[in-house]
Design a protein around this motif. Structure first.
Motif, mmCIF file in Angstrom:
data_model
loop_
_atom_site.group_PDB
_atom_site.id
_atom_site.type_symbol
_atom_site.label_atom_id
_atom_site.label_comp_id
_atom_site.label_asym_id
_atom_site.label_seq_id
_atom_site.Cartn_x
_atom_site.Cartn_y
_atom_site.Cartn_z
ATOM 1 N N THR A 495 0.865 -1.158 0.041
ATOM 2 C CA THR A 495 -0.095 -0.101 -0.083
ATOM 3 C C THR A 495 0.709 1.259 0.263
ATOM 4 O OG1 THR A 495 -1.847 -1.104 1.272
ATOM 5 C CG2 THR A 495 -1.903 0.964 1.257
ATOM 6 N N LEU A 496 1.926 1.301 0.979
ATOM 7 C CA LEU A 496 2.535 2.598 1.041
ATOM 8 C C LEU A 496 3.451 2.839 -0.151
ATOM 9 C CD1 LEU A 496 3.682 2.297 4.842
ATOM 10 C CD2 LEU A 496 1.686 3.775 3.702
ATOM 11 N N LEU A 497 4.198 1.729 -0.518
ATOM 12 C CA LEU A 497 5.254 2.003 -1.541
ATOM 13 C C LEU A 497 4.446 1.934 -3.008
ATOM 14 C CD1 LEU A 497 7.809 -0.736 -0.696
ATOM 15 C CD2 LEU A 497 8.099 1.819 -0.495
ATOM 16 N N GLY A 498 3.352 1.139 -3.104
ATOM 17 C CA GLY A 498 2.635 1.603 -4.514
ATOM 18 C C GLY A 498 2.006 2.834 -4.486
ATOM 19 N N THR A 499 1.390 3.336 -3.483
ATOM 20 C CA THR A 499 0.842 4.768 -3.582
ATOM 21 C C THR A 499 1.763 5.962 -3.617
ATOM 22 O OG1 THR A 499 -0.875 4.062 -1.755
ATOM 23 C CG2 THR A 499 -0.458 6.385 -1.956
ATOM 24 N N ALA A 500 3.083 5.724 -3.083
ATOM 25 C CA ALA A 500 4.109 6.680 -3.641
ATOM 26 C C ALA A 500 4.422 6.409 -5.003
ATOM 27 C CB ALA A 500 5.351 5.999 -2.709
ATOM 28 N N ALA A 513 10.461 3.030 -10.328
ATOM 29 C CA ALA A 513 11.231 1.716 -10.801
ATOM 30 C C ALA A 513 11.223 0.854 -9.390
ATOM 31 C CB ALA A 513 12.164 1.805 -11.554
ATOM 32 N N ALA A 514 12.111 1.433 -8.385
ATOM 33 C CA ALA A 514 12.195 0.926 -7.203
ATOM 34 C C ALA A 514 11.208 0.528 -6.338
ATOM 35 C CB ALA A 514 13.342 1.747 -6.447
ATOM 36 N N PRO A 515 10.372 1.673 -5.914
ATOM 37 C CA PRO A 515 9.243 1.484 -5.109
ATOM 38 C C PRO A 515 8.157 0.275 -5.804
ATOM 39 C CG PRO A 515 9.197 3.468 -5.789
ATOM 40 C CD PRO A 515 10.460 3.069 -6.126
ATOM 41 N N LEU A 516 7.940 0.506 -7.122
ATOM 42 C CA LEU A 516 6.844 -0.614 -7.740
ATOM 43 C C LEU A 516 7.472 -1.617 -7.961
ATOM 44 C CD1 LEU A 516 4.574 0.217 -9.555
ATOM 45 C CD2 LEU A 516 5.856 0.378 -11.703
#
Length: 621
Positions: A495-500, A513-516
């Motif tokens: 949730t957090l990394l995808g939203t970012a 690319a990294a958080p995704l």
């Protein structure tokens, strides 16, 4: 002089021991002196020294724990208004206009009677006595709010069940309509002639309708069911189409359901503020399409609620283990976003007001990004109420804020009173608020707090939602609890990394690319957990229907909570078992004998009866 100095020192010691820090609010103490005052410093040092030899007195009179217990004490004053408002609004969907009007008048009359009773009680109070909260006034306000909910429900029901739209829907008329798209399309998979034929459900607002050679302009909520052409409908678009109008199902808030028979014809594009979030979601879904496996469809579903790319096999597996709530934007998503923003704001030493404003702004942007549907707004309100409770310094008032949210939402939208989605949201939040913290306290101190919360949250939510789930779908997901517990650790990073990553995808694809990629890895883990537990034997078991099924599920949920409580309290478990044994023996010994002559006393109760000369009970051999 030395004697007087010793007397003053002893008096200061007595004052410090009996001061406000230890139970006497009238005596002077460190709290009444400035921080730099010499006497206050001496009193603090004295209080520190005496903690070693007066532990019982100090522990029994501390004022800070009493205040904390008062803040954490469950406040049920707002429960009656929430229950009455919900029940009256639900009654407005089933009662006729005359019956609902009589109910509202009766509620207003009862409220007036309670207010008169409260006024008479206030007049009977002695002069100078402190004012006390009146239960009669509280119940009177609850009845007034219920009457308002009933009136609003009656008006909403008349708009849905009377007029040209209701007439056309009752006749299953063929219509040509002009509508404005009100929400994102939702995919429906139904068996077709060739494999699976995808259909889409699109919420819309009726603007213009033509049927039986009559043109009618009316504002009403519709649910449009169409084919693949409706997949790309965006909120804010004005569309013309044709189809057959049907009455809504039980509990549906829409005035009618339109089965579209033609492709949508776009008459007007959506506004910038509506088109922008839609393009963000589409780009994020396209970016997630580069991953293989379950992350392709699960990542957009867990971040933005877009399940268009979710495979049918994974969707069925998640339904089998009760994990479909992960692919819908719910209060859990809003809580994670708010928690991350609040933690970041407080880490940067922002004050409470600015931190709350920052969290509200972030929550608003998140709602706009995922689409301001009714379910998303409901989840945002739940999260915002929790934020107000936290920022206001009252962590023990969770139930009060939940009741406030329920009352406000039902008064604003009476259709929520018959919505299963709203019911599940309230029950899950109620379970977490009421039993979440006690369940966390069951674990030993050696267990990390985050691990205890990861177990307590799904357990409490599942225990409260289970009886309502079987009313909608009479089956039992055997592995729902372990599957949700196993996936709880992976949900927050997704949730957090995808939203970012959502705003970074169009602005800076390299940075996204990294958080995704990390979020996709965790989403793959969530899919693997769903598939593993769904593949185990007995993943879905039948359950009784109706009220009996709900009652048995309630009993089963209580037994599950008891099974978690007993191992964590071994001493009390043994004491309860021995007490139950003694009570059982005592009860059996009171039964009169039935022809049995010689029996030996058994148990403490039987031996006591023998010592007193009383005959043994019939169950002693």
């Amino acid at each position: 002089m030395p004697d007087m100095e010793r007397a003053r020192r002893w008096q200061r010691f007595v004052d410090a021991a009996a001061g406000p820090t230890h139970g006497n609010p009238q005596a002077p103490g460190p709290a009444q002196q400035p921080a730099g005052h010499p006497q206050a410093a001496r009193q603090r040092r004295t209080a520190t020294r005496r903690r070693g030899w007066l532990p019982s007195f100090a522990a029994s009179g501390r004022a800070v724990p009493a205040r904390e217990n008062a803040l954490r004490r469950t406040d049920v004053r707002l429960v009656p208004p929430a229950v009455l408002v919900w029940a009256t609004a639900a009654a407005g969907h089933h009662l006729g206009t005359a019956a609902l009007a009589a109910l509202c008048l009766a509620l207003v009359a009862a409220s007036g009677a309670l207010l008169l009773r409260a006024a008479s009680t206030a007049r009977a109070r002695r002069p100078g006595a402190p004012a006390r909260r009146s239960v009669w006034a509280t119940m009177a306000m609850a009845l007034l709010l219920a009457a308002a909910a009933g009136a609003h429900g009656a008006a909403d029901s008349s708009r849905r069940h009377e007029g040209a739209v209701a007439t056309a829907a009752a006749a299953h008329s063929a219509v040509a309509v002009e509508v404005e798209i009100a929400g994102a399309p939702r995919q429906l998979r139904t068996p077709g002639r060739s494999g699976l034929a995808d259909r889409w459900a699109v919420p819309a607002t009726l603007i213009d309708m033509t049927f039986d050679s009559h043109r009618v302009q009316a504002r009403a909520r519709l649910l449009v069911l169409g084919g693949a052409d409706w997949e790309h409908a965006a909120p804010g678009q004005r569309i013309r189409t044709t189809g057959k109008l049907n009455p809504p199902g039980p509990g549906q808030p829409e005035a009618a359901v339109l089965s579209a028979s033609s492709a949508p014809l776009t008459l007007g594009a959506a506004g910038t503020w509506q088109r922008g979030p839609s393009e963000l979601r589409d780009r994020f879904t396209a970016a997630a399409g580069q991953f293989d496996g379950d992350a392709r469809g699960l990542l957009p579903g867990m971040v933005t609620g877009d399940t268009s790319s979710l495979s049918a096999e994974l969707d069925a597996a998640m339904k089998s283990v009760g994990m479909t709530h992960l692919t819908a934007v719910s209060g859990a998503n809003c809580s994670l976003i708010l928690g991350a923003l609040l933690l970041a704001a407080r880490s940067l030493r922002f004050n409470r007001t600015f931190a709350a404003a920052l969290c509200f702004a972030g929550l608003g942007l998140f709602v706009v990004m995922v689409g301001p549907d009714a379910s998303v707004l409901r989840a945002a309100v739940m999260g915002a109420i929790g934020l107000v409770a936290l920022a206001g310094g009252r962590p023990g008032r969770g139930l009060s804020f939940l009741c406030l949210a329920v009352t406000g939402l039902v008064l604003a939208q009476p259709g929520l009173s018959t919505s299963f989605g709203f019911l599940f949201s309230v029950l899950a939040t109620l379970g977490i608020v009421v039993t979440g913290r006690p369940i966390m306290a069951w674990f030993p101190a050696a267990v990390p707090r985050w691990f205890a919360a990861a177990l307590a949250v799904p357990l409490s939510a599942q225990a409260f939602c289970g009886p309502a789930i079987v009313l909608l779908q009479p089956q039992f997901s055997t592995y729902a609890l372990p599957a949700n517990i196993a996936a709880a650790v992976l949900v927050a990073p997704v949730t957090l990394l995808g939203t970012a990553a959502v705003p970074l995808v169009p602005l800076a694809p390299v940075l996204a690319a990294a958080p995704l990629g990390i979020a996709a890895a965790f989403a793959t883990g969530v899919g693997a957990i769903a598939r593993f537990f769904a593949g185990l034997p007995g993943a879905v078991l039948p359950w009784p229907e109706g009220a009996f099924g709900a009652a048995t599920m309630t009993l089963f949920s209580a037994c599950t909570l008891a099974a978690w409580w007993l191992p964590s309290h071994p001493a009390r478990t043994v004491a309860l078992a021995r007490a139950a044994h003694e009570r059982t023996v005592t009860l059996l010994n009171r039964i009169p004998p039935r022809g049995v002559e010689h029996r030996q006393p058994v148990g403490a109760a039987g031996r006591a009866r023998a010592r007193l000369g009383a005959p043994p009970g019939p169950w002693q051999a």
